[in-house]
Design an enzyme around this catalytic site. Sequence first.
Site, PDB file in Angstrom:
ATOM      1  N   HIS A  53     -13.957 -25.678   1.599  1.00  0.00           N
ATOM      2  CA  HIS A  53     -14.561 -26.099   0.333  1.00  0.00           C
ATOM      3  C   HIS A  53     -14.189 -27.553   0.053  1.00  0.00           C
ATOM      4  O   HIS A  53     -13.163 -28.048   0.540  1.00  0.00           O
ATOM      5  CB  HIS A  53     -14.067 -25.219  -0.811  1.00  0.00           C
ATOM      6  N   GLU A  55     -12.978 -29.095  -2.549  1.00  0.00           N
ATOM      7  CA  GLU A  55     -11.671 -29.316  -3.167  1.00  0.00           C
ATOM      8  C   GLU A  55     -10.542 -29.159  -2.155  1.00  0.00           C
ATOM      9  O   GLU A  55      -9.595 -29.948  -2.144  1.00  0.00           O
ATOM     10  CB  GLU A  55     -11.449 -28.339  -4.348  1.00  0.00           C
ATOM     11  N   CYS A  83     -13.878 -22.650  -7.220  1.00  0.00           N
ATOM     12  CA  CYS A  83     -13.727 -21.209  -7.035  1.00  0.00           C
ATOM     13  C   CYS A  83     -12.254 -20.823  -7.177  1.00  0.00           C
ATOM     14  O   CYS A  83     -11.374 -21.684  -7.196  1.00  0.00           O
ATOM     15  CB  CYS A  83     -14.265 -20.811  -5.661  1.00  0.00           C
ATOM     16  N   CYS A  86      -9.925 -22.339  -4.456  1.00  0.00           N
ATOM     17  CA  CYS A  86      -9.638 -23.763  -4.667  1.00  0.00           C
ATOM     18  C   CYS A  86      -8.712 -23.960  -5.854  1.00  0.00           C
ATOM     19  O   CYS A  86      -7.788 -24.778  -5.808  1.00  0.00           O
ATOM     20  CB  CYS A  86     -10.932 -24.539  -4.859  1.00  0.00           C
TER      21      CYS A  86
END
Length: 157
Positions: A53, A55, A83, A86
């Site tokens: 992801h 992040e 999410c 993260c």
Amino acid sequence: MTNENRYLLDAIELARANISRGGRPFGAIVVRDDVVIATGVNEICATNDPTAHAELMAIRAASRKLGSPDLSSCVVYASGHPCPMCMAAMRMAGVRKITYAYSNADGAPFGLSSAAVYEDLAKPFSEQSMTIRHMPVPTDDLPDLYTEWARERDKQA
């Protein structure tokens, strides 16, 4: 325009550029003392890594650049609502402030919301969609794992 707005717009621009490369619409920026330390985009499609992801990519790069897993002096700006994975990683890294541009409600019509995962994680383990259980294993002839780690850590200190 405030610096926060600029960083959010930059995160959105990273996300737009990622779309043009076949990626998902997520970008993130790690900032310390008003200096961009690292950036990241969602690389799930490019790497087949479900943890890639934006992040996480940004905090991994920031930790490498700073030579430390401690990002408590940093702020993360993300194009979309982080999410739970993260969010947890940022907490584990010590990040104290996260600002994002697009909400889960904004992403929901496009299948880009993590709200259902947040809802599932809020339930007791026994009610979550994934089976989670604690199962201690006897290690009669071996030292306790955490005691061994603490001993090694103390030797290196």
